[in-house]
Design a protein around this motif. Structure first.
Motif, PDB file in Angstrom:
ATOM      1  N   THR A  47      -3.071  -2.872  -1.797  1.00 57.25           N
ATOM      2  CA  THR A  47      -3.693  -2.387  -0.567  1.00 57.25           C
ATOM      3  C   THR A  47      -5.137  -2.010  -0.839  1.00 57.25           C
ATOM      4  OG1 THR A  47      -3.142  -0.066  -0.925  1.00 57.25           O
ATOM      5  CG2 THR A  47      -1.475  -1.433   0.164  1.00 57.25           C
ATOM      6  N   LEU A  48      -5.875  -1.780   0.237  1.00 62.27           N
ATOM      7  CA  LEU A  48      -7.209  -1.202   0.121  1.00 62.27           C
ATOM      8  C   LEU A  48      -7.036   0.314   0.034  1.00 62.27           C
ATOM      9  CD1 LEU A  48     -10.287  -1.556   0.170  1.00 62.27           C
ATOM     10  CD2 LEU A  48     -10.179  -1.325   2.663  1.00 62.27           C
ATOM     11  N   LEU A  49      -7.432   0.883  -1.105  1.00 65.70           N
ATOM     12  CA  LEU A  49      -7.207   2.302  -1.385  1.00 65.70           C
ATOM     13  C   LEU A  49      -8.534   3.037  -1.425  1.00 65.70           C
ATOM     14  CD1 LEU A  49      -5.287   4.637  -2.353  1.00 65.70           C
ATOM     15  CD2 LEU A  49      -5.790   3.844  -4.692  1.00 65.70           C
ATOM     16  N   GLN A  50      -8.632   4.120  -0.656  1.00 65.72           N
ATOM     17  CA  GLN A  50      -9.830   4.945  -0.721  1.00 65.72           C
ATOM     18  C   GLN A  50      -9.831   5.759  -2.010  1.00 65.72           C
ATOM     19  OE1 GLN A  50      -9.872   7.340   2.831  1.00 65.72           O
ATOM     20  NE2 GLN A  50     -10.806   5.730   4.066  1.00 65.72           N
ATOM     21  N   PRO A  51     -10.969   5.900  -2.670  1.00 70.02           N
ATOM     22  CA  PRO A  51     -11.021   6.725  -3.882  1.00 70.02           C
ATOM     23  C   PRO A  51     -10.839   8.201  -3.548  1.00 70.02           C
ATOM     24  CG  PRO A  51     -13.222   6.029  -3.252  1.00 70.02           C
ATOM     25  CD  PRO A  51     -12.276   5.298  -2.349  1.00 70.02           C
ATOM     26  N   ARG A  52     -10.382   8.968  -4.524  1.00 69.71           N
ATOM     27  CA  ARG A  52     -10.147  10.389  -4.279  1.00 69.71           C
ATOM     28  C   ARG A  52     -11.440  11.183  -4.252  1.00 69.71           C
ATOM     29  NH1 ARG A  52      -5.661  14.015  -7.419  1.00 69.71           N
ATOM     30  NH2 ARG A  52      -7.189  14.448  -9.039  1.00 69.71           N
ATOM     31  N   GLY A  53     -12.388  10.801  -5.059  1.00 70.89           N
ATOM     32  CA  GLY A  53     -13.616  11.572  -5.136  1.00 70.89           C
ATOM     33  C   GLY A  53     -13.434  12.806  -5.989  1.00 70.89           C
ATOM     34  N   PRO A  54     -14.345  13.784  -5.880  1.00 70.05           N
ATOM     35  CA  PRO A  54     -14.306  14.941  -6.783  1.00 70.05           C
ATOM     36  C   PRO A  54     -13.214  15.951  -6.463  1.00 70.05           C
ATOM     37  CG  PRO A  54     -16.104  15.164  -5.214  1.00 70.05           C
ATOM     38  CD  PRO A  54     -15.532  13.790  -4.997  1.00 70.05           C
ATOM     39  N   GLY A  55     -12.714  15.974  -5.241  1.00 65.85           N
ATOM     40  CA  GLY A  55     -11.715  16.974  -4.863  1.00 65.85           C
ATOM     41  C   GLY A  55     -10.301  16.420  -4.922  1.00 65.85           C
ATOM     42  N   PRO A  56      -9.290  17.307  -5.078  1.00 65.46           N
ATOM     43  CA  PRO A  56      -7.893  16.870  -5.169  1.00 65.46           C
ATOM     44  C   PRO A  56      -7.277  16.595  -3.793  1.00 65.46           C
ATOM     45  CG  PRO A  56      -8.003  19.233  -5.431  1.00 65.46           C
ATOM     46  CD  PRO A  56      -9.426  18.764  -5.289  1.00 65.46           C
ATOM     47  N   VAL A  57      -7.801  15.595  -3.096  1.00 65.28           N
ATOM     48  CA  VAL A  57      -7.335  15.271  -1.746  1.00 65.28           C
ATOM     49  C   VAL A  57      -6.407  14.067  -1.795  1.00 65.28           C
ATOM     50  CG1 VAL A  57      -9.438  16.203  -0.718  1.00 65.28           C
ATOM     51  CG2 VAL A  57      -9.320  13.762  -1.283  1.00 65.28           C
ATOM     52  N   TRP A  58      -5.689  13.856  -0.700  1.00 68.34           N
ATOM     53  CA  TRP A  58      -4.875  12.644  -0.638  1.00 68.34           C
ATOM     54  C   TRP A  58      -5.766  11.455  -0.312  1.00 68.34           C
ATOM     55  CZ3 TRP A  58      -1.001  13.821   3.931  1.00 68.34           C
ATOM     56  CH2 TRP A  58      -1.692  13.946   5.146  1.00 68.34           C
ATOM     57  N   GLN A  59      -5.247  10.245  -0.583  1.00 69.11           N
ATOM     58  CA  GLN A  59      -6.034   9.026  -0.474  1.00 69.11           C
ATOM     59  C   GLN A  59      -5.376   8.072   0.514  1.00 69.11           C
ATOM     60  OE1 GLN A  59      -6.133   9.370  -5.140  1.00 69.11           O
ATOM     61  NE2 GLN A  59      -7.203   7.501  -4.555  1.00 69.11           N
ATOM     62  N   ARG A  60      -6.166   7.550   1.435  1.00 70.32           N
ATOM     63  CA  ARG A  60      -5.646   6.610   2.435  1.00 70.32           C
ATOM     64  C   ARG A  60      -5.553   5.206   1.843  1.00 70.32           C
ATOM     65  NH1 ARG A  60      -7.114   3.149   6.869  1.00 70.32           N
ATOM     66  NH2 ARG A  60      -5.871   3.630   8.736  1.00 70.32           N
ATOM     67  N   PHE A  61      -4.463   4.515   2.199  1.00 70.62           N
ATOM     68  CA  PHE A  61      -4.352   3.104   1.847  1.00 70.62           C
ATOM     69  C   PHE A  61      -4.031   2.310   3.105  1.00 70.62           C
ATOM     70  CE2 PHE A  61      -0.083   4.844   1.148  1.00 70.62           C
ATOM     71  CZ  PHE A  61       0.746   3.929   1.801  1.00 70.62           C
ATOM     72  N   ALA A  62      -4.400   1.039   3.096  1.00 76.83           N
ATOM     73  CA  ALA A  62      -4.189   0.185   4.271  1.00 76.83           C
ATOM     74  C   ALA A  62      -4.017  -1.265   3.837  1.00 76.83           C
ATOM     75  CB  ALA A  62      -5.354   0.310   5.248  1.00 76.83           C
ATOM     76  N   LEU A  63      -3.212  -1.985   4.609  1.00 71.45           N
ATOM     77  CA  LEU A  63      -2.989  -3.406   4.350  1.00 71.45           C
ATOM     78  C   LEU A  63      -2.704  -4.123   5.662  1.00 71.45           C
ATOM     79  CD1 LEU A  63      -2.494  -5.724   2.240  1.00 71.45           C
ATOM     80  CD2 LEU A  63      -0.054  -5.147   2.441  1.00 71.45           C
ATOM     81  N   PRO A  64      -3.544  -5.106   6.075  1.00 70.09           N
ATOM     82  CA  PRO A  64      -3.201  -5.907   7.250  1.00 70.09           C
ATOM     83  C   PRO A  64      -1.990  -6.779   6.935  1.00 70.09           C
ATOM     84  CG  PRO A  64      -5.524  -6.142   6.643  1.00 70.09           C
ATOM     85  CD  PRO A  64      -4.835  -5.481   5.493  1.00 70.09           C
ATOM     86  N   CYS A  65      -1.071  -6.852   7.885  1.00 67.79           N
ATOM     87  CA  CYS A  65       0.163  -7.602   7.649  1.00 67.79           C
ATOM     88  C   CYS A  65       0.691  -8.137   8.974  1.00 67.79           C
ATOM     89  CB  CYS A  65       1.202  -6.702   6.990  1.00 67.79           C
ATOM     90  SG  CYS A  65       2.762  -7.527   6.624  1.00 67.79           S
ATOM     91  N   ARG A  66       1.160  -9.380   8.960  1.00 67.60           N
ATOM     92  CA  ARG A  66       1.743  -9.972  10.156  1.00 67.60           C
ATOM     93  C   ARG A  66       3.248  -9.740  10.149  1.00 67.60           C
ATOM     94  NH1 ARG A  66       0.298 -13.112  14.210  1.00 67.60           N
ATOM     95  NH2 ARG A  66       1.877 -14.432  15.210  1.00 67.60           N
ATOM     96  N   LEU A  67       3.752  -9.154  11.217  1.00 68.70           N
ATOM     97  CA  LEU A  67       5.188  -8.896  11.368  1.00 68.70           C
ATOM     98  C   LEU A  67       5.761  -9.850  12.393  1.00 68.70           C
ATOM     99  CD1 LEU A  67       5.199  -4.971  11.401  1.00 68.70           C
ATOM    100  CD2 LEU A  67       5.645  -6.496   9.463  1.00 68.70           C
ATOM    101  N   SER A  68       6.663 -10.707  11.957  1.00 72.78           N
ATOM    102  CA  SER A  68       7.328 -11.634  12.868  1.00 72.78           C
ATOM    103  C   SER A  68       8.386 -10.888  13.682  1.00 72.78           C
ATOM    104  CB  SER A  68       7.974 -12.761  12.071  1.00 72.78           C
ATOM    105  OG  SER A  68       8.919 -12.228  11.151  1.00 72.78           O
ATOM    106  N   PRO A  69       8.836 -11.445  14.808  1.00 78.35           N
ATOM    107  CA  PRO A  69       9.871 -10.762  15.597  1.00 78.35           C
ATOM    108  C   PRO A  69      11.115 -10.474  14.761  1.00 78.35           C
ATOM    109  CG  PRO A  69       8.902 -12.555  16.860  1.00 78.35           C
ATOM    110  CD  PRO A  69       8.385 -12.690  15.456  1.00 78.35           C
ATOM    111  N   GLY A  70      11.655  -9.269  14.956  1.00 81.67           N
ATOM    112  CA  GLY A  70      12.874  -8.891  14.263  1.00 81.67           C
ATOM    113  C   GLY A  70      12.696  -7.627  13.443  1.00 81.67           C
ATOM    114  N   PRO A  71      13.751  -7.205  12.723  1.00 78.53           N
ATOM    115  CA  PRO A  71      13.685  -5.983  11.916  1.00 78.53           C
ATOM    116  C   PRO A  71      12.940  -6.236  10.606  1.00 78.53           C
ATOM    117  CG  PRO A  71      15.848  -6.984  11.722  1.00 78.53           C
ATOM    118  CD  PRO A  71      15.095  -7.807  12.722  1.00 78.53           C
TER     119      PRO A  71
END
Length: 315
Positions: free
Chosen positions: A259-283
């Motif tokens: 995924t594309l992960l944001q760096p944490r930087g100098p502070g102990p924060v949580w980091q966002r991640f993201a990934l574009p994905c195609r979901l076909s019909p169904g579960p």
């Protein structure tokens, strides 16, 4: 342990709204403390014992700390995932500044934090909530906070003062703080040596629950959600004692994808991640796993930080 309200899905925002912050009370309802009468005592192996009211504390240099904040979970079930986590901005005074006023003696090795809450837990009565940390670690990292996200601490989150121990499980961030003791030893107590301990991977002696594990959580789409078939951004947050260096996502039986992960930087924060994905019909079953700078990877199952999975239906 009481938990109110039930944990909502953490919003995909950098700071967690306080109304969405999990609540954990071990010893009954939050104590009702009068801020005008409240004091913090600092005692034990110190040259100058202290009795500080809020005005005295607020006269010290102010510090801000933005950090993730994770509940360890039920101490009687240390391997069950909870994923109760938030990212918050605290402000208050550094514990180190208070200790400088008290002047710890050379033989002090541990610091005890005692809250005002009293009650019973696990069949044991007359308890107070008590945690301890190595003195040097606490001196370097702990903040004594009286605000969260720019507002005074709510009663349910520790008013008027709480300890905040970043990168450690939230059980170490004692709420309703009233007493700090410096000692040459650890305290023998239900919440220090009998609960909130676990055996490290590979075996050995049980250790206190302190450093958080590498972990991640999918936030969008949410578990059980119905979504429109097509391309979606799969998003979430990852966190660890060390910075997270990679998060992967798998959909159904497909392999792990970075995924594309944001760096944490100098502070102990949580980091966002993201990934574009195609979901076909169904579960669909979507999973995420994080790796931190220490090389630790979320295990597939059987641990409190096991790989997180959600199930969605695309229509």
């Amino acid at each position: 342990m009481q938990a109110t309200p039930a944990d909502p899905s953490t919003p995909d925002a950098f700071l967690t709204p306080v109304e969405h912050l999990f609540v954990r009370n071990h010893l009954g309802p939050p104590p009702e403390l009068d801020a005008s009468a409240w004091t913090l005592t600092v005692e034990g192996l110190v040259e100058r014992p202290l009795w500080l009211d809020l005005a005295a504390l607020r006269g010290l240099a102010r510090r801000r700390l933005t950090a993730f904040h994770e509940c360890f979970g039920n101490p009687s079930r240390p391997d069950v995932p909870t994923r109760a986590v938030a990212n918050l901005e605290w402000s208050g005074v550094a514990l180190a500044d208070v200790l400088d006023l008290a002047a710890p003696r050379p033989q002090a090795r541990h610091i005890w934090f005692e809250g005002a809450d009293r009650g019973s837990y696990a069949g044991e009565g007359g308890l107070r909530y008590l945690k301890d940390l190595p003195l040097e670690q606490a001196r370097d990292e702990v903040l004594l906070a009286d605000t969260v996200n720019g507002e005074p601490l709510p009663r349910r989150h520790g008013f008027p003062l709480r300890a905040v121990a970043p990168r450690l499980f939230a059980t170490n961030s004692v709420k309703w703080l009233t007493r700090v003791v410096l000692s040459e030893r650890r305290p023998e107590h239900l919440f220090t040596t009998r609960l909130y301990t676990r055996v490290p991977p590979g075996g050995g002696a049980a250790r206190p629950v302190r450093e958080v594990d590498v972990n991640s959580k999918l936030l969008g789409p949410r578990d059980g959600q119905r979504v429109t078939a097509g391309t979606h951004e799969l998003t979430g947050r990852a966190w660890s004692y060390e910075p997270v260096v990679a998060v992967e996502v798998a959909v159904d039986d497909d392999g792990w994808r970075p995924t594309l992960l944001q760096p944490r930087g100098p502070g102990p924060v949580w980091q966002r991640f993201a990934l574009p994905c195609r979901l076909s019909p169904g579960p669909h079953r979507i999973r995420c796993r994080a790796t931190d700078a220490r090389g630790r990877v979320q295990p597939p199952s059987g641990a409190r930080n096991a790989v997180h999975a959600v199930e969605v239906v695309a229509v």
